[in-house]
Design an enzyme around this catalytic site. Structure first.
Site, short mmCIF file in Angstrom:
data_model
loop_
_atom_site.label_atom_id
_atom_site.label_comp_id
_atom_site.label_asym_id
_atom_site.label_seq_id
_atom_site.Cartn_x
_atom_site.Cartn_y
_atom_site.Cartn_z
N ASP A 51 87.93 -94.11 44.39
CA ASP A 51 88.90 -93.40 43.60
C ASP A 51 89.43 -94.53 42.62
O ASP A 51 89.93 -94.05 41.41
CB ASP A 51 89.83 -92.54 44.22
CG ASP A 51 90.54 -91.33 43.54
OD1 ASP A 51 89.44 -90.74 42.95
OD2 ASP A 51 91.53 -91.16 43.40
N GLU A 91 99.43 -96.01 38.72
CA GLU A 91 98.55 -95.43 39.72
C GLU A 91 97.64 -96.80 40.29
O GLU A 91 97.14 -96.98 41.02
CB GLU A 91 97.82 -94.24 39.29
CG GLU A 91 97.20 -93.74 40.36
CD GLU A 91 96.70 -92.16 40.03
OE1 GLU A 91 97.90 -91.36 39.84
OE2 GLU A 91 95.74 -91.92 40.01
N GLU A 143 93.22 -82.92 37.76
CA GLU A 143 94.54 -83.20 38.38
C GLU A 143 94.93 -82.09 39.35
O GLU A 143 95.49 -82.55 40.53
CB GLU A 143 95.73 -83.37 37.31
CG GLU A 143 95.61 -84.47 36.18
CD GLU A 143 95.97 -85.79 36.80
OE1 GLU A 143 95.29 -86.21 37.90
OE2 GLU A 143 96.43 -86.59 36.05
N GLU A 213 84.19 -82.91 42.13
CA GLU A 213 85.18 -82.92 43.11
C GLU A 213 84.65 -82.69 44.41
O GLU A 213 84.91 -83.73 45.38
CB GLU A 213 86.41 -82.24 42.79
CG GLU A 213 87.19 -82.20 41.56
CD GLU A 213 87.88 -83.92 41.58
OE1 GLU A 213 88.27 -84.43 42.81
OE2 GLU A 213 88.19 -84.38 40.47
C1 LIG Z 1 88.07 -87.97 41.98
C2 LIG Z 1 89.53 -87.74 41.31
N1 LIG Z 1 89.70 -86.56 41.00
C3 LIG Z 1 91.08 -86.49 40.43
C4 LIG Z 1 91.97 -87.14 40.64
C5 LIG Z 1 93.28 -87.08 40.02
O1 LIG Z 1 93.85 -88.02 39.23
C6 LIG Z 1 91.26 -88.52 41.04
N2 LIG Z 1 92.40 -89.75 41.17
N3 LIG Z 1 90.24 -88.73 41.53
#
Ligand SMILES: Cc1ncc(CO)c(N)n1
Length: 224
Positions: A51, A91, A143, A213
């Site tokens: 991520d 972040e 998001e 996702e």
């Molecule tokens: C895969 C993914 N989807 C959404 C977000 C939301 O910012 C993230 N950080 N990572």
């Protein structure tokens, strides 16, 4: 728009129409196992590493949404999107801190297949032909999947391990929820003023995000 000046929400209708897929993305066994406390920590670490790489690509994507926004006649949404970019800066620092805690060397993590697939999708939005309505709707659903997924992990009855609370709070907080709701209002307003072919493309992008996702959670669960 109805007589009271209230716009019916296109995005809410899509969440309903694609409910099954939305649930698969937001109640995935990976995040449900965080909530249950049965999460495999090596899978969690894989998610965290992947991520971080995702968010680096996401910055460029949100920058392209901002650019499209700035080219609109009334760019009232600019500050919300700019705020989104500012939060992504925080972040990235957060990911680096977490990586130290979990003993992960981020510099040596290669992106896995589903992540690369997602990067390609995000990269396609830099094309000027892709409209603001499509891009901002895509931004909102990306998001929202995280907001809903991690929000569930801190709702009543959760057994989320304490060391994962911070992660869940990051996307599951009331503040992040409000931000997603602002994005949803922006998406709905843009869609209400968009031509039919753009609305169709936005719905396709919405579904594609849900697929990507799901793929991202699958990858995190089992390294595919
Ligand atoms: C895969 C993914 N989807 C959404 C977000 C939301 O910012 C993230 N950080 N990572």
């Amino acid at each position: 728009m109805d007589g009271s000046g209230v716009e019916a929400s296109t995005t809410a209708a899509w969440m309903e129409r694609h409910r099954q897929m939305y649930e698969r993305a937001t109640r995935h066994p990976f995040t449900v196992s965080i909530r249950d406390g049965t999460i495999d920590l090596s899978a969690f670490k894989r998610w965290l590493s992947q991520d971080y790489l995702f968010v680096r690509e996401f910055v460029a994507f949100v920058a392209s949404v901002l650019l499209k926004c700035c080219k609109q006649k009334d760019n009232l949404d600019m500050e919300i999107i700019l705020g989104g970019i500012a939060s992504l800066s925080d972040e990235l620092s957060w990911f680096k801190n977490e990586a130290v805690k979990w003993d992960i060397d981020l510099a040596s993590v290669p992106p896995l297949k589903s992540n690369l697939e997602y990067h390609r999708f995000l990269g396609s939005f830099t094309e000027p032909e892709i409209s603001y309505a499509v891009a901002v709707t895509t931004f909102w659903i990306i998001e929202t999947v995280y907001q809903d997924s991690f929000g569930f992990c801190i709702e009543e009855g959760n057994k989320t391990p304490p060391e994962l609370r911070g992660t869940c709070q990051r996307w599951g907080s009331a503040e992040f929820k409000q931000y997603c709701q602002s994005l949803q209002r922006i998406a709905d307003r843009s869609l209400a003023n968009a031509p039919a072919d753009a609305v169709k493309s936005a719905e396709e992008a919405f579904v594609r995000v849900l697929e990507l996702e799901i793929g991202f959670w699958e990858m995190s669960s089992s390294q595919s």
